[in-house]
Enzyme design. Sequence first.
Site, PDB file in Angstrom:
ATOM      1  N   GLU A  44      29.595  28.053  33.035  1.00 33.39           N
ATOM      2  CA  GLU A  44      29.013  28.961  34.019  1.00 33.39           C
ATOM      3  C   GLU A  44      28.508  28.232  35.230  1.00 33.39           C
ATOM      4  O   GLU A  44      28.597  28.710  36.572  1.00 33.39           O
ATOM      5  CB  GLU A  44      27.933  29.929  33.571  1.00 33.39           C
ATOM      6  N   CYS A 199      41.879  41.420  41.644  1.00 36.86           N
ATOM      7  CA  CYS A 199      41.050  41.712  42.985  1.00 36.86           C
ATOM      8  C   CYS A 199      40.813  40.429  43.817  1.00 36.86           C
ATOM      9  O   CYS A 199      39.476  40.418  43.998  1.00 36.86           O
ATOM     10  CB  CYS A 199      40.006  42.763  42.780  1.00 36.86           C
ATOM     11  N   CYS A 206      46.733  45.411  43.478  1.00 38.26           N
ATOM     12  CA  CYS A 206      46.310  46.934  43.123  1.00 38.26           C
ATOM     13  C   CYS A 206      47.331  47.543  42.020  1.00 38.26           C
ATOM     14  O   CYS A 206      46.715  48.322  41.299  1.00 38.26           O
ATOM     15  CB  CYS A 206      46.032  47.852  44.250  1.00 38.26           C
ATOM     16  N   CYS A 209      46.133  46.779  38.847  1.00 35.82           N
ATOM     17  CA  CYS A 209      44.901  46.907  38.530  1.00 35.82           C
ATOM     18  C   CYS A 209      44.496  48.270  37.525  1.00 35.82           C
ATOM     19  O   CYS A 209      44.829  49.183  37.803  1.00 35.82           O
ATOM     20  CB  CYS A 209      43.795  46.890  39.933  1.00 35.82           C
ATOM     21  N   CYS A 215      39.653  53.795  42.661  1.00 32.56           N
ATOM     22  CA  CYS A 215      38.945  52.633  43.640  1.00 32.56           C
ATOM     23  C   CYS A 215      38.884  53.108  45.005  1.00 32.56           C
ATOM     24  O   CYS A 215      39.938  53.604  45.681  1.00 32.56           O
ATOM     25  CB  CYS A 215      40.151  51.481  43.432  1.00 32.56           C
TER      26      CYS A 215
HETATM   27  S1  SF4 Z   1      42.607  48.672  43.072  1.00 36.11           S
HETATM   28 FE1  SF4 Z   1      40.577  48.366  43.942  1.00 36.11          FE
HETATM   29  S2  SF4 Z   1      39.588  47.227  42.427  1.00 36.11           S
HETATM   30 FE2  SF4 Z   1      41.786  47.014  42.035  1.00 36.11          FE
HETATM   31  S3  SF4 Z   1      42.867  45.177  42.853  1.00 36.11           S
HETATM   32 FE3  SF4 Z   1      42.744  47.021  44.393  1.00 36.11          FE
HETATM   33  S4  SF4 Z   1      40.942  46.666  45.600  1.00 36.11           S
HETATM   34 FE4  SF4 Z   1      40.677  45.575  43.760  1.00 36.11          FE
END
Ligand code: SF4
Length: 361
Positions: A44, A199, A206, A209, A215
Amino acid sequence: MAATSVKPKKNAFAARVIAWQRTHGRHDLPWQDTRDPYRIWLSEIMLQQTQVAAVVPYYVRFVRAFPDVAALAGAPIDAVLAHWSGLGYYRRAHHLHAAAQAIMATHGGRFPRDAATLATLPGVGRSTAAAIAAFAIGAREPILDGNVKRVLARHRGIAGWPGAPKVEASLWRAAEDALPARGIETYTQGLMDLGATVCVRTNPRCATCPVAEDCIARNEQRIAELPSPRPRKILPQRAVRVLLIEHGGEILFEKRPALGIWGGLWSLPECALEDDVRAAVHTRFGARVELRDALPPIAHGFTHFALTLHPQRVVVARWPARAEAPGMLWLAPADAHHAALPAPIKKLLRSLARASAIAEG
Ligand code: SF4
């Protein structure tokens, strides 16, 4: 700061992150096969401000050299710095060493396991303490490193620079609110993986994602503006002459003070750009020198200023015995590569070695 009214369903966010991590997250990092808080702590700290790919070889070598907290606490700081050399942000290595010694002195050599005690160790902030506690014992604590700030700022539509106290407080609230009831290790790793691989800062992916559906940044086309950048500040510029004092095939290094940039590392003697180099070397070391080439300047960025090094080669015919002192070291350029040197100085020595090879060839 402006949070819009769309609020995701409680825990839906975490459930999706957990499911995504299981199939798409990272599972083969060398610090993922342990519940040893020492190793998790080490990873970490190394991962603060440094990318995984750069950390892996350092982590492997470091654990081999210092397999547990007692080994790290008992090692000389020079050995610790030598294993850190090139990873940057050397304060982290000093903090690691100090924290290991504190664990031996005040915790009987046993690594603390709860986040609150972990956060009292040098160099361990709230987010790092939470990550160690989550991975070592499954403690239900929120993390909020730089990547996670970006994910939450976008997903929850939290505007403002994340370093500003009010914005950071909103992000901590969002991080607490999103915690799952179970599966904290997978969730914590998932958030880290999501921030590092999906992200990302520019052109986030996205389409792949797991939390895209609700989002706010994506739905309101605000990805480019979230999280808000740090208010612009012009970094001060500093310049210094570094002296490659050569004698008998070796170069002189000096140990830097423990505090300040490159604290405790070996580096080249310096003087101001306007100083007469011959006079400066004579005043400091009592040696008479001949000037050789000035090498091309090297720019190096720090968080708070930009530094330009102006290297100057200097050859010494005879080195006065009285100039030998603790905190000085003569090293052949090939050996210097293994010493605890700042990255730009290592780079300079490599270019010097290449130039010599060309000249000799
Ligand atoms: S949808 Fe939102 S959280 Fe997901 S990668 Fe795109 S900007 Fe990031």
